[in-house]
Design a protein around this motif. Sequence first.
Motif, PDB file in Angstrom:
ATOM      1  N   ASN A 177       0.838  -1.208   0.000  1.00 51.21           N
ATOM      2  CA  ASN A 177       0.000   0.000   0.000  1.00 51.21           C
ATOM      3  C   ASN A 177       0.870   1.253   0.000  1.00 51.21           C
ATOM      4  N   LYS A 178       2.127   1.125   0.460  1.00 48.28           N
ATOM      5  CA  LYS A 178       3.039   2.284   0.468  1.00 48.28           C
ATOM      6  C   LYS A 178       4.478   1.782   0.460  1.00 48.28           C
ATOM      7  N   GLY A 179       5.389   2.731   0.528  1.00 44.40           N
ATOM      8  CA  GLY A 179       6.803   2.352   0.520  1.00 44.40           C
ATOM      9  C   GLY A 179       7.398   2.431  -0.874  1.00 44.40           C
ATOM     10  N   ARG A 180       8.668   2.103  -0.972  1.00 40.81           N
ATOM     11  CA  ARG A 180       9.446   2.300  -2.198  1.00 40.81           C
ATOM     12  C   ARG A 180       8.954   1.566  -3.425  1.00 40.81           C
ATOM     13  N   ILE A 181       8.480   0.333  -3.202  1.00 37.58           N
ATOM     14  CA  ILE A 181       8.132  -0.461  -4.387  1.00 37.58           C
ATOM     15  C   ILE A 181       6.647  -0.350  -4.741  1.00 37.58           C
ATOM     16  N   ALA A 182       5.886   0.394  -3.945  1.00 37.37           N
ATOM     17  CA  ALA A 182       4.432   0.482  -4.184  1.00 37.37           C
ATOM     18  C   ALA A 182       4.122   1.081  -5.559  1.00 37.37           C
ATOM     19  N   ALA A 238      -1.489  -4.188   1.282  1.00 35.86           N
ATOM     20  CA  ALA A 238      -0.941  -4.651   2.562  1.00 35.86           C
ATOM     21  C   ALA A 238       0.463  -4.087   2.755  1.00 35.86           C
ATOM     22  N   ARG A 239       1.000  -4.232   3.954  1.00 31.73           N
ATOM     23  CA  ARG A 239       2.392  -3.827   4.204  1.00 31.73           C
ATOM     24  C   ARG A 239       3.314  -4.840   3.521  1.00 31.73           C
ATOM     25  N   PRO A 240       4.418  -4.378   2.923  1.00 35.84           N
ATOM     26  CA  PRO A 240       5.328  -5.313   2.235  1.00 35.84           C
ATOM     27  C   PRO A 240       5.752  -6.485   3.123  1.00 35.84           C
ATOM     28  N   THR A 293       6.170  -8.539  -3.497  1.00 34.73           N
ATOM     29  CA  THR A 293       6.941  -7.925  -2.407  1.00 34.73           C
ATOM     30  C   THR A 293       8.417  -8.263  -2.594  1.00 34.73           C
ATOM     31  N   GLY A 294       9.247  -7.761  -1.677  1.00 30.15           N
ATOM     32  CA  GLY A 294      10.684  -7.985  -1.803  1.00 30.15           C
ATOM     33  C   GLY A 294      11.093  -9.387  -1.352  1.00 30.15           C
ATOM     34  N   HIS A 295      12.142  -9.898  -1.984  1.00 31.14           N
ATOM     35  CA  HIS A 295      12.718 -11.191  -1.578  1.00 31.14           C
ATOM     36  C   HIS A 295      13.153 -11.133  -0.107  1.00 31.14           C
ATOM     37  N   ASP A 296      13.658  -9.961   0.307  1.00 31.57           N
ATOM     38  CA  ASP A 296      14.081  -9.797   1.710  1.00 31.57           C
ATOM     39  C   ASP A 296      12.917 -10.016   2.678  1.00 31.57           C
ATOM     40  N   MET A 297      11.723  -9.579   2.278  1.00 35.33           N
ATOM     41  CA  MET A 297      10.531  -9.730   3.124  1.00 35.33           C
ATOM     42  C   MET A 297      10.175 -11.219   3.259  1.00 35.33           C
ATOM     43  N   PHE A 348      12.995  -4.899 -10.154  1.00 29.89           N
ATOM     44  CA  PHE A 348      13.205  -3.600  -9.502  1.00 29.89           C
ATOM     45  C   PHE A 348      13.251  -3.798  -7.993  1.00 29.89           C
ATOM     46  N   GLY A 349      13.435  -2.705  -7.251  1.00 30.70           N
ATOM     47  CA  GLY A 349      13.582  -2.836  -5.795  1.00 30.70           C
ATOM     48  C   GLY A 349      14.849  -3.599  -5.457  1.00 30.70           C
ATOM     49  N   ARG A 350      15.868  -3.411  -6.300  1.00 38.93           N
ATOM     50  CA  ARG A 350      17.145  -4.111  -6.068  1.00 38.93           C
ATOM     51  C   ARG A 350      17.914  -3.427  -4.951  1.00 38.93           C
ATOM     52  N   ALA A 351      18.356  -4.201  -4.003  1.00 41.29           N
ATOM     53  CA  ALA A 351      19.158  -3.663  -2.907  1.00 41.29           C
ATOM     54  C   ALA A 351      19.913  -4.823  -2.259  1.00 41.29           C
ATOM     55  N   ASP A 402      21.304  -3.631   7.467  1.00 38.97           N
ATOM     56  CA  ASP A 402      20.233  -2.875   6.835  1.00 38.97           C
ATOM     57  C   ASP A 402      20.379  -2.891   5.320  1.00 38.97           C
ATOM     58  N   LEU A 403      19.366  -2.385   4.667  1.00 37.24           N
ATOM     59  CA  LEU A 403      19.367  -2.334   3.204  1.00 37.24           C
ATOM     60  C   LEU A 403      20.219  -1.192   2.698  1.00 37.24           C
ATOM     61  N   SER A 404      20.866  -1.443   1.578  1.00 36.74           N
ATOM     62  CA  SER A 404      21.593  -0.376   0.897  1.00 36.74           C
ATOM     63  C   SER A 404      21.401  -0.577  -0.597  1.00 36.74           C
ATOM     64  N   SER A 405      21.125   0.509  -1.308  1.00 35.50           N
ATOM     65  CA  SER A 405      21.082   0.372  -2.778  1.00 35.50           C
ATOM     66  C   SER A 405      22.052   1.367  -3.398  1.00 35.50           C
ATOM     67  N   SER A 406      21.772   2.666  -3.311  1.00 37.15           N
ATOM     68  CA  SER A 406      22.731   3.639  -3.858  1.00 37.15           C
ATOM     69  C   SER A 406      23.918   3.828  -2.911  1.00 37.15           C
TER      70      SER A 406
HETATM   71  N1  LIG Z   1      16.723   1.754  -0.936  1.00 33.77           N
HETATM   72  C1  LIG Z   1      16.060   0.764  -1.485  1.00 33.77           C
HETATM   73  N2  LIG Z   1      16.343   0.368  -2.741  1.00 33.77           N
HETATM   74  C2  LIG Z   1      15.679  -0.633  -3.306  1.00 33.77           C
HETATM   75  N3  LIG Z   1      14.723  -1.334  -2.684  1.00 33.77           N
HETATM   76  C3  LIG Z   1      14.403  -0.977  -1.457  1.00 33.77           C
HETATM   77  C4  LIG Z   1      15.043   0.081  -0.786  1.00 33.77           C
HETATM   78  N4  LIG Z   1      14.505   0.223   0.427  1.00 33.77           N
HETATM   79  C5  LIG Z   1      13.567  -0.720   0.521  1.00 33.77           C
HETATM   80  N5  LIG Z   1      13.501  -1.445  -0.609  1.00 33.77           N
HETATM   81  C6  LIG Z   1      12.629  -2.587  -0.871  1.00 33.77           C
HETATM   82  O1  LIG Z   1      11.280  -2.198  -0.787  1.00 33.77           O
HETATM   83  C7  LIG Z   1      10.527  -3.204  -0.173  1.00 33.77           C
HETATM   84  C8  LIG Z   1       9.609  -2.552   0.825  1.00 33.77           C
HETATM   85  O2  LIG Z   1      10.394  -1.826   1.725  1.00 33.77           O
HETATM   86  P1  LIG Z   1       9.980  -0.375   2.133  1.00 33.77           P
HETATM   87  O3  LIG Z   1      11.082   0.135   2.956  1.00 33.77           O
HETATM   88  O4  LIG Z   1       9.502   0.383   0.956  1.00 33.77           O
HETATM   89  O5  LIG Z   1       8.714  -0.723   2.963  1.00 33.77           O
HETATM   90  P2  LIG Z   1       8.393  -0.144   4.305  1.00 33.77           P
HETATM   91  O6  LIG Z   1       9.624  -0.174   5.140  1.00 33.77           O
HETATM   92  O7  LIG Z   1       7.175  -0.866   4.683  1.00 33.77           O
HETATM   93  O8  LIG Z   1       7.987   1.353   3.882  1.00 33.77           O
HETATM   94  P3  LIG Z   1       8.554   2.643   4.582  1.00 33.77           P
HETATM   95  O9  LIG Z   1      10.042   2.517   4.555  1.00 33.77           O
HETATM   96  O10 LIG Z   1       8.026   3.741   3.715  1.00 33.77           O
HETATM   97  O11 LIG Z   1       7.955   2.597   5.929  1.00 33.77           O
HETATM   98  C9  LIG Z   1      11.511  -4.188   0.470  1.00 33.77           C
HETATM   99  O12 LIG Z   1      11.413  -5.439  -0.155  1.00 33.77           O
HETATM  100  C10 LIG Z   1      12.848  -3.573   0.253  1.00 33.77           C
HETATM  101  O13 LIG Z   1      13.830  -4.519  -0.135  1.00 33.77           O
END
Ligand SMILES: Nc1ncnc2c1ncn2[C@@H]1O[C@H](COP(=O)(O)OP(=O)(O)OP(=O)(O)O)[C@@H](O)[C@H]1O
Length: 302
Positions: free
Chosen positions: A25-30, A66-68, A85-89, A105-108, A173-177
Amino acid sequence: MDTTHVSNDKDTQILSHAIRLAIPNKGRIAEPIRDLIEKSGLGIVENSDRSLIVKTRDPHVEILYARPIDIPEYVATGVADLGITGHDMVVERGSEIIELLNLGFGRATVVLAVPEKSTYKTVTDLEGKRVSTEFPAITRKYFKKNGVKPIIVPVGGACEATPHLGISDAIVDLSSSGTTLRQNRLEVIDKVLETSTFLIGNKQSCLSKKEKIDEVHLALESVINARGKCYLMMNVERSGLDQIKDIIPGLSGPTVMEVASRPDMVAVHVVVDAEKVYQLINKVKQAGARDILVMSIERLIH
Ligand SMILES: Nc1ncnc2c1ncn2[C@@H]1O[C@H](COP(=O)(O)OP(=O)(O)OP(=O)(O)O)[C@@H](O)[C@H]1O
Ligand SMILES: O=P(O)(O)OC[C@H]1O[C@H](OP(=O)(O)OP(=O)(O)O)[C@H](O)[C@@H]1O
Ligand SMILES: [Mg+2]
């Protein structure tokens, strides 16, 4: 998923194969996910009451917002048949689902990082130290594999700030850039997990609702296939066709067609990587091609 909720709808009488797709519903990949669903033709039919379950243009597919982090369990338990959703989730939740398609996409990378001035240089230096993370399960597993026992400090976000707040000695933690790590003067000492966004499926649904799931899978995949591709069209003198064929690496070879009223000419159509188009058009032009058209591709089904 219980399909009885739509059983009154005349258009959807044969609903044994209706499916529910859970998306963030929100966040980076929404936003990229909503864009993908739109381009795939499935399309989300929003209603004004901002409800958590909305329709798509396909009466047999509905969306659950839903939340990722919750999506893997919703899919594993059958609350939803499919999820994005993300593989990490998925790894964090340890959910029993099928990863059907990497959406790219959502590569990190989930990394282990310490303050730049820290004396900790490897994972083994963190024995008994405090490691804060939004991924306690992934972190526990990682340290166990390395035979190291840190104190895990779970946090809900802004993890990179915790070493400077005196709450932790390291973070996972996650890092992409890499920007957030740099801004917080942290350096990576190990990589824990690569992640990107996946289409995931409930094991049972993948069997019992295979037809509909395959349909959604194909629609999403066709958009992914088309990413970074262009459609190139040109007219070529028949005598120069072999030279043109040597230049263009087509998807399965170029399509060559007659040009009405010009027996000496042929039309060549080909799908190419967008990043190669710049060089290709110069080369084919030098080789005698004309009326060159470059078009974007919305969907590509192999
Ligand atoms: N900097 C990033 N680059 C790429 N993918 C990312 C990055 N940050 C998070 N993600 C991916 O986005 C997915 C959802 O994470 P995100 O952080 O958007 O959700 P959230 O933590 O629920 O939202 P928010 O951070 O807005 O509260 C995860 O699978 C994560 O791997
Ligand atoms: O390497 P970068 O490009 O800087 O990206 C990494 C950041 O992105 C995510 O944060 P997000 O925006 O989701 O905020 P959150 O930490 O509150 O979840 C992640 O948790 C990192 O903090
Ligand atoms: Mg986040």
